[in-house]
Design an enzyme around this catalytic site. Structure first.
Site, PDB file in Angstrom:
ATOM      1  N   ILE A  29       0.874  -1.190   0.000  1.00 50.11           N
ATOM      2  CA  ILE A  29       0.000   0.000   0.000  1.00 50.11           C
ATOM      3  C   ILE A  29       0.912   1.242   0.000  1.00 50.11           C
ATOM      4  CG2 ILE A  29      -1.731   1.288   1.328  1.00 50.11           C
ATOM      5  CD1 ILE A  29      -2.509  -1.382   2.696  1.00 50.11           C
ATOM      6  N   GLY A  32       3.384   3.333  -4.759  1.00 49.29           N
ATOM      7  CA  GLY A  32       3.439   4.168  -5.965  1.00 49.29           C
ATOM      8  C   GLY A  32       2.919   3.476  -7.213  1.00 49.29           C
ATOM      9  N   THR A  35       0.987   5.918  -9.510  1.00 48.78           N
ATOM     10  CA  THR A  35       1.940   6.870 -10.108  1.00 48.78           C
ATOM     11  C   THR A  35       2.710   6.190 -11.228  1.00 48.78           C
ATOM     12  OG1 THR A  35       2.197   7.695  -7.860  1.00 48.78           O
ATOM     13  CG2 THR A  35       3.736   8.547  -9.491  1.00 48.78           C
ATOM     14  N   GLU A  51      -6.368   0.306 -10.236  1.00 51.20           N
ATOM     15  CA  GLU A  51      -7.093  -0.597  -9.346  1.00 51.20           C
ATOM     16  C   GLU A  51      -8.542  -0.134  -9.163  1.00 51.20           C
ATOM     17  OE1 GLU A  51      -5.417  -2.832  -5.619  1.00 51.20           O
ATOM     18  OE2 GLU A  51      -5.558  -0.696  -5.306  1.00 51.20           O
ATOM     19  N   TYR A  69     -12.168  -1.850   7.104  1.00 46.70           N
ATOM     20  CA  TYR A  69     -11.228  -1.386   8.132  1.00 46.70           C
ATOM     21  C   TYR A  69     -11.925  -1.153   9.470  1.00 46.70           C
ATOM     22  CZ  TYR A  69      -7.181  -0.854   5.026  1.00 46.70           C
ATOM     23  OH  TYR A  69      -6.112  -1.106   4.186  1.00 46.70           O
ATOM     24  N   ARG A 104      -2.042  -3.966  -9.546  1.00 49.96           N
ATOM     25  CA  ARG A 104      -2.355  -5.179  -8.766  1.00 49.96           C
ATOM     26  C   ARG A 104      -3.021  -6.260  -9.618  1.00 49.96           C
ATOM     27  NH1 ARG A 104      -0.721  -5.520  -3.879  1.00 49.96           N
ATOM     28  NH2 ARG A 104      -0.752  -3.765  -2.449  1.00 49.96           N
ATOM     29  N   GLU A 171      -7.953   4.689   5.567  1.00 51.40           N
ATOM     30  CA  GLU A 171      -6.708   4.050   6.031  1.00 51.40           C
ATOM     31  C   GLU A 171      -6.127   4.695   7.288  1.00 51.40           C
ATOM     32  OE1 GLU A 171      -4.448   4.438   2.436  1.00 51.40           O
ATOM     33  OE2 GLU A 171      -5.353   2.672   1.502  1.00 51.40           O
TER      34      GLU A 171
HETATM   35  P1  TTP Z   1      -3.424  -0.904  -2.794  1.00 47.41           P
HETATM   36  O1  TTP Z   1      -3.925  -2.007  -3.619  1.00 47.41           O
HETATM   37  O2  TTP Z   1      -2.076  -1.122  -2.220  1.00 47.41           O
HETATM   38  O3  TTP Z   1      -3.468   0.430  -3.661  1.00 47.41           O
HETATM   39  P2  TTP Z   1      -2.873   1.891  -3.365  1.00 47.41           P
HETATM   40  O4  TTP Z   1      -3.597   2.808  -4.305  1.00 47.41           O
HETATM   41  O5  TTP Z   1      -2.987   2.175  -1.907  1.00 47.41           O
HETATM   42  O6  TTP Z   1      -1.364   1.755  -3.748  1.00 47.41           O
HETATM   43  P3  TTP Z   1      -0.411   2.785  -4.485  1.00 47.41           P
HETATM   44  O7  TTP Z   1      -0.252   3.950  -3.561  1.00 47.41           O
HETATM   45  O8  TTP Z   1       0.843   1.979  -4.630  1.00 47.41           O
HETATM   46  O9  TTP Z   1      -1.054   3.174  -5.778  1.00 47.41           O
HETATM   47  O10 TTP Z   1      -4.478  -0.659  -1.635  1.00 47.41           O
HETATM   48  C1  TTP Z   1      -5.729  -0.027  -1.748  1.00 47.41           C
HETATM   49  C2  TTP Z   1      -6.483  -0.275  -0.461  1.00 47.41           C
HETATM   50  O11 TTP Z   1      -7.199  -1.503  -0.548  1.00 47.41           O
HETATM   51  C3  TTP Z   1      -5.589  -0.392   0.762  1.00 47.41           C
HETATM   52  O12 TTP Z   1      -6.224   0.207   1.873  1.00 47.41           O
HETATM   53  C4  TTP Z   1      -5.474  -1.882   0.989  1.00 47.41           C
HETATM   54  C5  TTP Z   1      -6.805  -2.400   0.499  1.00 47.41           C
HETATM   55  N1  TTP Z   1      -6.791  -3.769  -0.047  1.00 47.41           N
HETATM   56  C6  TTP Z   1      -7.301  -4.807   0.714  1.00 47.41           C
HETATM   57  O13 TTP Z   1      -7.678  -4.606   1.863  1.00 47.41           O
HETATM   58  N2  TTP Z   1      -7.389  -6.046   0.158  1.00 47.41           N
HETATM   59  C7  TTP Z   1      -6.945  -6.311  -1.103  1.00 47.41           C
HETATM   60  O14 TTP Z   1      -7.040  -7.475  -1.548  1.00 47.41           O
HETATM   61  C8  TTP Z   1      -6.374  -5.242  -1.866  1.00 47.41           C
HETATM   62  C9  TTP Z   1      -5.867  -5.515  -3.269  1.00 47.41           C
HETATM   63  C10 TTP Z   1      -6.317  -3.991  -1.300  1.00 47.41           C
HETATM   64 MG    MG Z   2      -3.115   3.173  -6.246  1.00 46.23          MG
END
Ligand code: TTP
Ligand code: MG
Length: 245
Positions: A29, A32, A35, A51, A69, A104, A171
């Protein structure tokens, strides 16, 4: 009782042969991933799939990410079910481009998040079993294209600071330990190759700040173009203006 019928025949999987060279962008998490994907907007023949986090935050008006959460014992399981569905939609989304870049995959949901929820007792054994059986069924019946994984490798402390700075409201309660657990699971999968060892992994140092990371992104561009045999063509300036307007 014997299972019926098909044992000796091999049936094609759903979606087999329909997907282009596919690169999965993985990392903790806040590492990037979005980005990184945005960096490739300038190229013509690449399909970018961020995603489906917007869907997770708004499923017919319900914020499943927030519920997961806030009440993990009740909502983590349905949330992961929805992640599985939305990831499958991204994996199977048709495109006429030569390369697909995805933020992802169903694999990180399975090998990192669901495993972690099982290990720390957030989901009960029966819930874990349901998800496992879904994944087993998907493995057998749906084709998931995965030609290269780009691992945006970070340390948990760095992504914790980033997560706090970007302040995605859902988060705010995520502790450093959670990112440490997820880090270990990403490492087991992508560095120690405990699963999917047949898919090559390109590891980038994603602890770097935004300026320095551009050099790392450039490295990955070369690898992606070489591996996929894509001749990169830039989006024309006129189109670029339209995209950003
Ligand atoms: P991330 O999939 O890590 O995406 P992000 O946008 O935070 O990452 P980045 O900054 O690298 O672009 O997580 C998104 C949210 O979803 C995060 O709070 C974790 C949650 N999540 C789950 O709880 N279960 C899952 O299976 C996935 C893929 C994410
Ligand atoms: Mg992201």
């Amino acid at each position: 009782m014997a299972q019926s019928g098909y044992s000796n025949k091999v049936f094609p999987k759903y979606g087999e042969g329909t997907q282009p060279f596919t690169v999965l962008i993985e990392g903790n998490i806040g590492s990037g991933k979005t980005t990184f994907l945005n960096h490739f907007q300038k190229y013509k023949d690449i399909c970018l799939i961020t995603e489906p986090v917007d869907k997770w935050r708004n499923c017919a008006g319900i914020n499943l990410l927030d519920l997961m959460y806030k009440e993990p014992h009740r909502w983590a399981h349905p949330f992961q079910n929805y992640v599985t569905l939305t990831m499958l939609q991204s994996h199977t989304l048709p495109t006429d481009k030569s390369v697909k870049l995805m933020e992802r995959s169903i694999f990180s949901a399975r090998y990192c998040f669901v495993e972690n929820m099982h290990k720390n007792g957030t989901i009960a054994p029966g819930m874990y079993q349901i998800l496992k059986e879904w994944y087993e069924f998907i493995d057998k019946s749906i084709h998931i294209q995965a030609d290269l994984i780009v691992y945006l490798r970070t340390t948990p402390e760095v992504v914790y600071d980033r997560m706090m700075c970007r302040a995605r409201s859902e988060e705010s309660c995520v502790p450093l330990e959670y990112l440490q657990e997820l880090h270990e699971l990403h490492e087991n999968w992508l560095i120690h190759k405990n699963f999917m060892s047949h898919v090559p992994v390109l590891v980038l140092d994603a602890n770097l700040g935004l300026d320095a990371i551009n050099t790392e992104y450039k490295k990955s561009e070369d690898s992606i173009f070489k591996a996929s045999s894509l001749q990169p063509i830039l989006v024309s300036p006129v189109k670029k203006q339209r995209l950003s307007s």
